[in-house]
Scaffold this active site. Structure first.
Site, PDB file in Angstrom:
ATOM      1  N   LYS A  13      -8.318 -71.855  10.573  1.00 39.05           N
ATOM      2  CA  LYS A  13      -6.965 -70.996  10.374  1.00 39.05           C
ATOM      3  C   LYS A  13      -7.085 -69.541  10.624  1.00 39.05           C
ATOM      4  O   LYS A  13      -6.413 -68.846  11.383  1.00 39.05           O
ATOM      5  CB  LYS A  13      -6.533 -71.330   9.042  1.00 39.05           C
ATOM      6  CG  LYS A  13      -5.008 -70.565   8.571  1.00 39.05           C
ATOM      7  CD  LYS A  13      -4.747 -71.312   7.475  1.00 39.05           C
ATOM      8  CE  LYS A  13      -5.425 -71.401   6.202  1.00 39.05           C
ATOM      9  NZ  LYS A  13      -5.342 -70.133   5.279  1.00 39.05           N
ATOM     10  N   ARG A  88       0.934 -69.794  -1.258  1.00 38.83           N
ATOM     11  CA  ARG A  88       0.137 -70.752  -1.468  1.00 38.83           C
ATOM     12  C   ARG A  88       0.770 -71.609  -2.432  1.00 38.83           C
ATOM     13  O   ARG A  88       0.248 -72.794  -3.041  1.00 38.83           O
ATOM     14  CB  ARG A  88      -1.102 -70.131  -2.383  1.00 38.83           C
ATOM     15  CG  ARG A  88      -2.134 -69.639  -1.480  1.00 38.83           C
ATOM     16  CD  ARG A  88      -3.472 -70.340  -1.620  1.00 38.83           C
ATOM     17  NE  ARG A  88      -4.731 -69.676  -1.605  1.00 38.83           N
ATOM     18  CZ  ARG A  88      -5.181 -69.018  -0.767  1.00 38.83           C
ATOM     19  NH1 ARG A  88      -4.677 -68.188   0.040  1.00 38.83           N
ATOM     20  NH2 ARG A  88      -6.644 -68.801  -0.670  1.00 38.83           N
ATOM     21  N   ARG A 122     -22.108 -76.411   7.880  1.00 35.18           N
ATOM     22  CA  ARG A 122     -22.504 -75.188   7.691  1.00 35.18           C
ATOM     23  C   ARG A 122     -23.758 -74.949   6.911  1.00 35.18           C
ATOM     24  O   ARG A 122     -23.902 -75.709   5.982  1.00 35.18           O
ATOM     25  CB  ARG A 122     -21.316 -74.671   6.901  1.00 35.18           C
ATOM     26  CG  ARG A 122     -21.189 -73.149   6.501  1.00 35.18           C
ATOM     27  CD  ARG A 122     -20.030 -72.904   6.345  1.00 35.18           C
ATOM     28  NE  ARG A 122     -19.501 -72.882   4.975  1.00 35.18           N
ATOM     29  CZ  ARG A 122     -18.322 -72.692   4.926  1.00 35.18           C
ATOM     30  NH1 ARG A 122     -17.437 -71.972   5.535  1.00 35.18           N
ATOM     31  NH2 ARG A 122     -17.759 -73.112   3.654  1.00 35.18           N
ATOM     32  N   ARG A 155     -24.699 -75.076   1.099  1.00 33.66           N
ATOM     33  CA  ARG A 155     -24.431 -74.774  -0.220  1.00 33.66           C
ATOM     34  C   ARG A 155     -23.674 -75.922  -0.844  1.00 33.66           C
ATOM     35  O   ARG A 155     -23.187 -76.997  -0.231  1.00 33.66           O
ATOM     36  CB  ARG A 155     -23.242 -73.696  -0.012  1.00 33.66           C
ATOM     37  CG  ARG A 155     -23.670 -72.279   0.088  1.00 33.66           C
ATOM     38  CD  ARG A 155     -22.640 -71.169   0.009  1.00 33.66           C
ATOM     39  NE  ARG A 155     -21.076 -71.837   0.166  1.00 33.66           N
ATOM     40  CZ  ARG A 155     -20.083 -70.980   0.662  1.00 33.66           C
ATOM     41  NH1 ARG A 155     -20.305 -70.087   1.131  1.00 33.66           N
ATOM     42  NH2 ARG A 155     -19.038 -71.554   0.508  1.00 33.66           N
ATOM     43  N   ARG A 166     -11.895 -81.075  -2.387  1.00 35.88           N
ATOM     44  CA  ARG A 166     -11.070 -79.810  -2.179  1.00 35.88           C
ATOM     45  C   ARG A 166      -9.916 -79.978  -1.284  1.00 35.88           C
ATOM     46  O   ARG A 166      -8.729 -79.336  -1.499  1.00 35.88           O
ATOM     47  CB  ARG A 166     -11.987 -78.721  -1.405  1.00 35.88           C
ATOM     48  CG  ARG A 166     -12.018 -77.120  -1.705  1.00 35.88           C
ATOM     49  CD  ARG A 166     -13.201 -76.390  -1.508  1.00 35.88           C
ATOM     50  NE  ARG A 166     -13.427 -75.978  -0.021  1.00 35.88           N
ATOM     51  CZ  ARG A 166     -14.458 -75.798   0.404  1.00 35.88           C
ATOM     52  NH1 ARG A 166     -15.427 -76.048  -0.211  1.00 35.88           N
ATOM     53  NH2 ARG A 166     -14.376 -75.167   1.667  1.00 35.88           N
TER      54      ARG A 166
HETATM   55  P1  ADP Z   1     -10.234 -69.224   0.498  1.00 30.00           P
HETATM   56  O1  ADP Z   1      -9.964 -70.045   1.602  1.00 30.00           O
HETATM   57  O2  ADP Z   1     -11.587 -69.305   0.061  1.00 30.00           O
HETATM   58  O3  ADP Z   1      -9.245 -69.236  -0.775  1.00 30.00           O
HETATM   59  P2  ADP Z   1      -9.015 -66.734   0.691  1.00 30.00           P
HETATM   60  O4  ADP Z   1      -9.568 -65.472   1.315  1.00 30.00           O
HETATM   61  O5  ADP Z   1      -7.642 -67.218   1.630  1.00 30.00           O
HETATM   62  O6  ADP Z   1     -10.179 -67.752   0.960  1.00 30.00           O
HETATM   63  O7  ADP Z   1      -8.828 -66.199  -0.748  1.00 30.00           O
HETATM   64  C1  ADP Z   1      -9.645 -66.000  -1.439  1.00 30.00           C
HETATM   65  C2  ADP Z   1      -9.126 -65.721  -3.106  1.00 30.00           C
HETATM   66  O8  ADP Z   1      -8.063 -64.903  -3.056  1.00 30.00           O
HETATM   67  C3  ADP Z   1      -8.483 -66.928  -3.598  1.00 30.00           C
HETATM   68  O9  ADP Z   1      -9.304 -67.803  -4.119  1.00 30.00           O
HETATM   69  C4  ADP Z   1      -7.523 -66.138  -4.765  1.00 30.00           C
HETATM   70  O10 ADP Z   1      -8.171 -65.906  -5.860  1.00 30.00           O
HETATM   71  C5  ADP Z   1      -7.212 -65.277  -3.906  1.00 30.00           C
HETATM   72  N1  ADP Z   1      -5.912 -65.286  -3.102  1.00 30.00           N
HETATM   73  C6  ADP Z   1      -5.574 -65.187  -1.947  1.00 30.00           C
HETATM   74  N2  ADP Z   1      -4.300 -65.466  -1.310  1.00 30.00           N
HETATM   75  C7  ADP Z   1      -3.490 -65.739  -2.458  1.00 30.00           C
HETATM   76  C8  ADP Z   1      -2.387 -65.940  -2.628  1.00 30.00           C
HETATM   77  N3  ADP Z   1      -1.642 -66.050  -1.839  1.00 30.00           N
HETATM   78  N4  ADP Z   1      -2.084 -66.081  -4.248  1.00 30.00           N
HETATM   79  C9  ADP Z   1      -2.754 -65.949  -4.941  1.00 30.00           C
HETATM   80  N5  ADP Z   1      -3.927 -65.795  -4.884  1.00 30.00           N
HETATM   81  C10 ADP Z   1      -4.526 -65.569  -3.697  1.00 30.00           C
END
Ligand code: ADP
Ligand code: ZN
Length: 219
Positions: A13, A88, A122, A155, A166
């Site tokens: 993505k 989200r 990975r 990991r 997940r």
């Molecule tokens: P991942 O795909 O590992 O979740 P992201 O970079 O999208 O990676 O997000 C990392 C962290 O940032 C999430 O685990 C969450 O804590 C926070 N986060 C990102 N986007 C949101 C969102 N829309 N609402 C709430 N928390 C968010």
């Protein structure tokens, strides 16, 4: 054009979002990146969310919304943006509507087997943390880091059972958001059909999928 991109973890993505951003000349906005920047800069917000993010929990809506609202009010967003990592939840989708109007939602419908294959491939360097992928970005020498010769390991959260869990959680949450945008007539699904993809590109058909997305966007 104001775009939201949705897709499972491991769907590529973020990569697609940045390619679309280059092609259309609109910024790629990742809420994960914006939040990590707050932490790096040790802002008031950054201090508040650091422990939440370290646990992998969602940051409170009002925090994300306020940072996002601020980001999309900048000049470079006047022609649109592509939003990655947001919304989200349904609540976030509704809040998003209050601050801007989204034109299209791209959903990358990547089947589980592709994601499992990709994520279980990975490897990370034990010593320096460099990330490799045995399929798409292999080290020059098997099991060894190109940069520091450290040993490459898998990991814990890249193990198949963990990935399946997940994906299950992801699906429960995203299905609602997909439904929501479908009902609004905004959803465009990019299907990943095995038979459309040449053998040598099955692991990461970047250009092919990108062309599909671009044609859905009519751009
Ligand atoms: P991942 O795909 O590992 O979740 P992201 O970079 O999208 O990676 O997000 C990392 C962290 O940032 C999430 O685990 C969450 O804590 C926070 N986060 C990102 N986007 C949101 C969102 N829309 N609402 C709430 N928390 C968010
Ligand atoms: Zn290394």
């Amino acid at each position: 054009m104001k775009i939201v991109i949705l897709g499972p973890p491991g769907s590529g993505k973020g990569t697609y979002a940045s390619r679309i951003s280059e092609r259309l000349g609109i910024p790629h906005i990742s809420t994960g990146d914006l939040l990590r920047e707050e932490i790096r800069n040790q802002t008031e917000t950054g201090k508040r969310i650091e422990s939440i993010m370290n646990k992998g929990d969602l940051v409170p809506d009002e925090v994300v919304i306020s940072i996002l609202k601020n980001r999309i009010s900048k000049d470079d967003c006047s022609n649109g943006f592509i939003l990655d990592g947001f919304p989200r939840t349904i609540e976030q989708a509704k809040k998003l509507e209050e601050i801007t109007s989204i034109d299209v939602v791209i959903f990358l419908d990547v089947p589980d087997w592709v994601i499992i294959k990709r994520l279980t491939s990975r490897r990370v360097c034990e010593k320096c943390g460099a990330i490799y992928n045995l399929l798409t970005n292999p080290p020059k020498q098997e099991e060894l880091c190109d940069k520091c010769r450290g040993r490459l390991v898998q990991r814990e959260d890249d193990k198949e059972e963990v990935i399946r869990e997940r994906l299950k959680i992801y699906k429960e949450k995203t299905e609602l958001i997909i439904r929501y945008y479908k009902d609004k007539g905004l959803l465009k699904t990019v299907e990943w059909k095995k038979e459309d993809i040449p053998e040598e590109e099955q692991d990461m058909p970047l250009s092919l999928m990108l062309e599909k997305i671009m044609s859905l966007l009519n751009a």
